[in-house]
Structures are given as C-alpha cells and as structure tokens.
Design an enzyme around this catalytic site. Structure first.
Site, mmCIF file in Angstrom:
data_model
loop_
_atom_site.group_PDB
_atom_site.id
_atom_site.type_symbol
_atom_site.label_atom_id
_atom_site.label_comp_id
_atom_site.label_asym_id
_atom_site.label_seq_id
_atom_site.Cartn_x
_atom_site.Cartn_y
_atom_site.Cartn_z
ATOM 1 N NE ARG A 24 0.388 28.046 -1.398
ATOM 2 C CZ ARG A 24 0.312 29.342 -1.670
ATOM 3 N NH1 ARG A 24 -0.420 30.133 -0.918
ATOM 4 N NH2 ARG A 24 0.943 29.852 -2.689
ATOM 5 C CD GLU A 53 -7.215 29.477 0.918
ATOM 6 O OE1 GLU A 53 -6.088 29.435 0.395
ATOM 7 O OE2 GLU A 53 -7.517 30.286 1.788
ATOM 8 C CG HIS A 83 -5.781 34.068 1.020
ATOM 9 N ND1 HIS A 83 -5.472 32.802 1.405
ATOM 10 C CD2 HIS A 83 -4.916 34.372 0.038
ATOM 11 C CE1 HIS A 83 -4.472 32.348 0.670
ATOM 12 N NE2 HIS A 83 -4.117 33.288 -0.164
#
Length: 116
Positions: A24, A53, A83
């Site tokens: 993350r 995000e 991602h």
C-alpha cells in the site's frame, strides 16, 4: 497501517538500499522516502502503489507520481508501474476461478453451480 517505513527505518538501511513497495502506498512515509532518494541515501525506489489512490484531480502531485518523476529526471533510480504487480497468468486464473464459484453460489440450481 501508515508510515511503517518512516525516516527512522530508511536511515537504518545501508546507504544505497532499495525500497520496493507493492503493498500500500501509505506504508512508506512519502516525505521521508522522497528525502532519502533526493539526498542519495536510497539507491532506488520501486513502487506499484502510490500514496493517494485513486488520484484526486486537484492533487497537483498526483499521489506522489510527479515528485517521483522529477527525481527520476534528476537521475534517481525510480521505477513506477501502474498497479499491476499482482497480474500474472496464475493470478488471473485464480481470479476467474473465484469469480466462477461466486457466480455459481448465486445460482444454486444452475449448470455453473455443478461445474458444467
């Protein structure tokens, strides 16, 4: 979890160390990472996740992407991917399998529920 990899952790790394974040974005302290990169303590920074995000259209730094691009343009070793770190043939097969099972569970009498 936020900033588990903070300035203290980054300073404890040997000079030239490389940080790779596929967890993350918020796990790594943004300011500390950018400072360690720009200051030369970090030998590189690779990330598949970003600090914000999805990006907020009003965020001029686009979740840290612009700052990382600027450092890369200055010669810092920065790798960014959009991602996709978990996208492999195996993960796609697994996702399709899970989706099929979830779909079948919604239609107990269907052929899909019986694997046909």
């Amino acid at each position: 979890a936020r900033s588990l990899v903070d300035g203290e952790v980054l300073r404890a790394m040997p000079p030239g160390g490389i940080v790779v974040n596929v967890a993350r974005g918020s796990i790594v302290d943004r300011s500390a990472a950018l400072e360690a990169l720009e200051g030369g303590h970090l030998g590189g920074f690779a990330t598949d996740v970003f600090w914000k995000e999805p990006f907020d259209a009003k965020d001029e730094q686009q979740g840290g992407v612009k700052q990382l691009q600027e450092l890369r343009n200055k010669g810092c070793n920065v790798v960014m991917t959009p991602h996709v770190a978990g996208t492999t043939d195996r993960s796609m097969e697994k996702m399709a399998d899970i989706f099929s099972k979830n779909l079948a569970s919604g239609f107990p009498g269907s052929a899909a529920a019986h694997g046909r």
